[in-house]
Each structure stands twice: as structure tokens, then as C-alpha cells.
Design a protein around this motif. Structure first.
Motif, PDB file in Angstrom:
ATOM      1  N   HIS A 113      77.441  56.568  73.603  1.00  0.00           N
ATOM      2  CA  HIS A 113      78.492  57.533  73.913  1.00  0.00           C
ATOM      3  C   HIS A 113      77.970  58.631  74.843  1.00  0.00           C
ATOM      4  O   HIS A 113      78.657  59.035  75.785  1.00  0.00           O
ATOM      5  CB  HIS A 113      79.035  58.148  72.621  1.00  0.00           C
ATOM      6  N   GLN A 114      76.762  59.102  74.587  1.00  0.00           N
ATOM      7  CA  GLN A 114      76.184  60.145  75.427  1.00  0.00           C
ATOM      8  C   GLN A 114      75.930  59.649  76.842  1.00  0.00           C
ATOM      9  O   GLN A 114      76.161  60.379  77.813  1.00  0.00           O
ATOM     10  CB  GLN A 114      74.860  60.645  74.829  1.00  0.00           C
ATOM     11  N   TYR A 122      82.378  67.176  81.199  1.00  0.00           N
ATOM     12  CA  TYR A 122      82.053  67.799  79.905  1.00  0.00           C
ATOM     13  C   TYR A 122      81.490  69.203  80.108  1.00  0.00           C
ATOM     14  O   TYR A 122      81.869  70.146  79.389  1.00  0.00           O
ATOM     15  CB  TYR A 122      81.052  66.945  79.139  1.00  0.00           C
ATOM     16  N   VAL A 133      85.174  69.060  70.693  1.00  0.00           N
ATOM     17  CA  VAL A 133      84.702  67.708  70.973  1.00  0.00           C
ATOM     18  C   VAL A 133      83.681  67.293  69.920  1.00  0.00           C
ATOM     19  O   VAL A 133      83.747  66.190  69.362  1.00  0.00           O
ATOM     20  CB  VAL A 133      84.087  67.616  72.383  1.00  0.00           C
ATOM     21  N   SER A 136      85.313  66.528  66.607  1.00  0.00           N
ATOM     22  CA  SER A 136      86.034  65.257  66.635  1.00  0.00           C
ATOM     23  C   SER A 136      85.072  64.083  66.510  1.00  0.00           C
ATOM     24  O   SER A 136      85.324  63.127  65.768  1.00  0.00           O
ATOM     25  CB  SER A 136      86.835  65.148  67.938  1.00  0.00           C
ATOM     26  N   LEU A 137      83.953  64.140  67.215  1.00  0.00           N
ATOM     27  CA  LEU A 137      82.971  63.058  67.154  1.00  0.00           C
ATOM     28  C   LEU A 137      82.264  63.005  65.805  1.00  0.00           C
ATOM     29  O   LEU A 137      81.878  61.940  65.332  1.00  0.00           O
ATOM     30  CB  LEU A 137      81.954  63.209  68.288  1.00  0.00           C
ATOM     31  N   GLU A 138      82.128  64.166  65.186  1.00  0.00           N
ATOM     32  CA  GLU A 138      81.481  64.215  63.871  1.00  0.00           C
ATOM     33  C   GLU A 138      82.288  63.425  62.833  1.00  0.00           C
ATOM     34  O   GLU A 138      81.735  62.840  61.904  1.00  0.00           O
ATOM     35  CB  GLU A 138      81.321  65.672  63.421  1.00  0.00           C
ATOM     36  N   MET A 142      79.191  60.689  64.408  1.00  0.00           N
ATOM     37  CA  MET A 142      78.273  61.123  65.455  1.00  0.00           C
ATOM     38  C   MET A 142      77.874  62.571  65.227  1.00  0.00           C
ATOM     39  O   MET A 142      78.517  63.303  64.471  1.00  0.00           O
ATOM     40  CB  MET A 142      78.920  60.962  66.834  1.00  0.00           C
ATOM     41  N   LYS A 144      77.655  66.426  65.809  1.00  0.00           N
ATOM     42  CA  LYS A 144      78.559  67.388  66.427  1.00  0.00           C
ATOM     43  C   LYS A 144      77.856  68.149  67.561  1.00  0.00           C
ATOM     44  O   LYS A 144      78.502  68.821  68.360  1.00  0.00           O
ATOM     45  CB  LYS A 144      79.096  68.358  65.391  1.00  0.00           C
ATOM     46  N   PHE A 146      76.917  67.288  70.379  1.00  0.00           N
ATOM     47  CA  PHE A 146      77.070  66.242  71.395  1.00  0.00           C
ATOM     48  C   PHE A 146      76.699  66.771  72.776  1.00  0.00           C
ATOM     49  O   PHE A 146      77.189  67.814  73.203  1.00  0.00           O
ATOM     50  CB  PHE A 146      78.512  65.740  71.400  1.00  0.00           C
ATOM     51  N   THR A 214      87.039  61.047  73.038  1.00  0.00           N
ATOM     52  CA  THR A 214      86.814  60.976  71.593  1.00  0.00           C
ATOM     53  C   THR A 214      87.834  59.972  71.050  1.00  0.00           C
ATOM     54  O   THR A 214      88.151  59.012  71.726  1.00  0.00           O
ATOM     55  CB  THR A 214      86.954  62.350  70.938  1.00  0.00           C
ATOM     56  N   ASN A 220      93.294  67.781  72.723  1.00  0.00           N
ATOM     57  CA  ASN A 220      92.033  67.269  73.246  1.00  0.00           C
ATOM     58  C   ASN A 220      91.862  67.758  74.687  1.00  0.00           C
ATOM     59  O   ASN A 220      92.650  67.398  75.562  1.00  0.00           O
ATOM     60  CB  ASN A 220      92.041  65.738  73.201  1.00  0.00           C
TER      61      ASN A 220
END
Length: 305
Positions: A113-114, A122, A133, A136-138, A142, A144, A146, A214, A220
Motif C-alpha cells: 500500500h505504501q 498524499y 487516512v 481509515s487504514l488502521e 494497517m 495509522k 501511514f 483507503t 475521504n
């Protein structure tokens, strides 16, 4: 460094697996294990050579992300594949596309993803937006904290991998014969690649492009950052080809309104059906099986003789 020394240096850095290690119906795939890089962590790289590949000919090069998903369903996490070798072999036989080799770049599960998330959009987000963001990924497991690393990933492709490919195989090295493709997050990084390196890549196939970034659409900020970036960085339409598509089921159901805004930007920047396609595939989901069925369309568009 001479071509011979260049090849020797790289071959000493990792092992080449024989073609028997990966199952393809047509041609061969040469796997370079743990391809070394100063920009990203090592990963496997697979190079598909079509039937009757000959160093006496020159070949276009297609770089594809998620390389372990392209050729052999027996090595994938979901027992599915893109069928790239079948698709390109048929198109080459029919005389619809250039002679082409495919460079499949394995992803690294923990950093995918990164590496695939466009970094400059970003970085344009505010601190609060970045926190959104991360939160949301957490939710999907993933971190947080990020931080995209896609600029280094593209450096790896352009500054390290491409020189190796061009020195090892018989390739055309100009942008008119160099392309990049991927799906989902791979679609995003393919879009980013042609914008960041318009003198390197002559076109991109962005399949089921994951515009949300995400897995939420409401509140978003990410899509808007992509729109702003595209307005500023899209290459000259006379010098590039860009393909987008999306399905309508599962994750792809999020994409139609977001892609529609991208299409407006494409039109405003002077893209026409000569250098840009967006296609909708009703009833298709977010999977290798879906992408396999329509892969011939972007391949013929980008690689047409």
C-alpha cells in the motif's frame, strides 16, 4: 560500466530461477530472486519472454505491478492469475501488438500500500486529513502512521530495474516502447508513474483504479488530492496513452463516480479517444479473473503496432 560487467554485477546479486519454476503456457518467465535496490527492499522480478524470443529482434517492454499474480495461479494467494502470457501470445500471433516482453514486479505484502500510493498527492493533504487516512487504514489492520514510499518505488523501476532490463534483454529503450500497468492500487501507481516520468513511459493501463486510496468514500480527502494532482501533472496528451476501467460489483462499485471526475479532467486536458480510454464493465468485480477477461483491451490499446 560495460554491458557485460553490468549484467555480471546484477547476476551476482541474486539468483536466476529456471523457467521450470513457474508455470506458463506460452514463452518462459525468468525469475530474478531478491532483486537488490538502494530505494526499496529486495523483491522477486519475473521477466516473461514470448515464444521465439530472439536477441536479433527488438522488443517493447511492459512493466506490471503485483508480478506474482500475472502468470501462474499455483503460486498466488487466491489461485488466480491474469493470464498475461496467454493474452499477449494471442495478440502477437494475430499481429495486433508489437513484440513485447513483460517485467512482473513482485509486491512486498507488508509495503504494497505504501509503495503503490501516489506520494505527492498524499503530501498535499493537511495534517488532519492525513490523520483521517491513517485512522481509515488502521481499521483494516494497517498502521495509522501511514507514509507512502511510492517515489522511491518509481526510482527503483526507472533508475535500477529498467537499466538492468535494457542491458540484459533486446529492448527498445525509448518511451514509445515502454509501458506500465497494474490494477487497484497498481492502477494508481501506474497513473502516477506516467505523470512523474513522462519521458520514460509512453502509456499506462490503470485497471480498476483504486481512487479512494483507503476503503471508505464518505469524508475521504484522497480522491480530491488525486484530481488536483492530475490537473497539474497530466502529461501532454500527444505524447502519452492512458487507459482506465472499472467494474460495478464489490470494491469496484465505489469507482464509477470517482472515475467520472477523472474523465472530466482528462477531457479538459485535451485527451481524446486516440490517446485515452475509460471503460465500464457491468457486473464485473475486483479480481484477477475479471481483469483476465478484459486484459486484451488495454494491451491492444497500448501496444498496438
Amino acid at each position: 560500466m560495460s554491458k557485460l560487467l553490468f549484467i555480471l554485477f546484477f547476476c551476482l546479486s541474486f539468483n536466476v530461477i529456471t523457467a521450470q519454476k513457474i508455470n506458463v503456457k506460452y514463452g518462459v518467465v525468468e525469475i530474478y530472486e531478491n532483486f537488490a535496490s538502494k530505494n526499496v527492499q529486495p523483491r522477486n522480478v519475473g521477466v516473461w519472454l514470448p515464444q521465439h524470443y530472439s536477441p536479433k529482434k527488438k522488443y517493447a517492454v511492459l512493466y506490471m505491478h503485483d508480478g506474482q499474480m500475472l502468470f501462474d495461479s499455483t503460486i498466488t494467494f487466491n489461485q488466480s492469475e491474469w493470464g498475461v502470457d496467454e493474452c499477449l501470445t494471442q495478440l502477437i500471433r494475430e499481429g495486433k501488438i508489437k513484440n513485447t516482453i513483460v517485467v512482473g514486479i513482485w509486491n512486498t505484502k507488508e509495503n504494497r500500500h505504501q509503495e503503490y500510493f501516489p506520494q505527492k498527492p498524499y503530501q498535499s493533504l493537511s495534517k488532519d486529513e492525513k490523520e483521517k487516512v491513517g485512522q481509515s487504514l488502521e481499521k483494516i489492520g494497517m498502521s495509522k502512521e501511514f507514509k507512502p514510499t511510492s517515489d522511491n518505488y518509481l526510482k527503483f523501476i526507472v533508475e535500477e530495474l529498467k537499466p538492468f532490463i535494457d542491458n540484459t534483454y533486446s529492448t527498445f529503450q525509448n518511451k514509445e516502447n515502454t509501458f506500465i500497468a497494474g490494477s487497484s492500487m497498481g492502477g494508481l501507481i501506474s497513473m502516477y508513474a506516467v505523470c512523474e516520468y513522462p519521458d520514460v513511459f509512453g502509456g499506462a493501463a490503470c485497471i480498476s483504479t483504486h481512487w479512494p486510496g483507503t476503503f471508505e468514500v464518505e469524508n475521504n480527502p484522497i480522491p480530491e488530492s488525486f484530481y488536483t494532482y492530475l490537473k497539474e501533472k497530466l502529461p501532454n496528451p500527444k505524447s502519452i496513452k492512458i487507459y482506465f476501467d472499472y467494474g460495478t460489483v464489490d470494491l469496484d462499485a465505489l469507482y464509477p463516480p470517482l472515475q467520472a471526475k477523472v474523465d472530466e479532467i482528462m477531457q479538459s486536458k485535451g485527451f481524446t479517444n486516440e490517446n485515452w480510454i475509460t471503460k465500464k464493465f457491468e457486473g464485473e468485480n475486483h479480481s484477477e479473473n475479471a481483469w483476465k477477461k478484459r486484459l486484451h483491451i488495454p494491451m491492444e490499446f497500448l501496444l498496438k503496432k
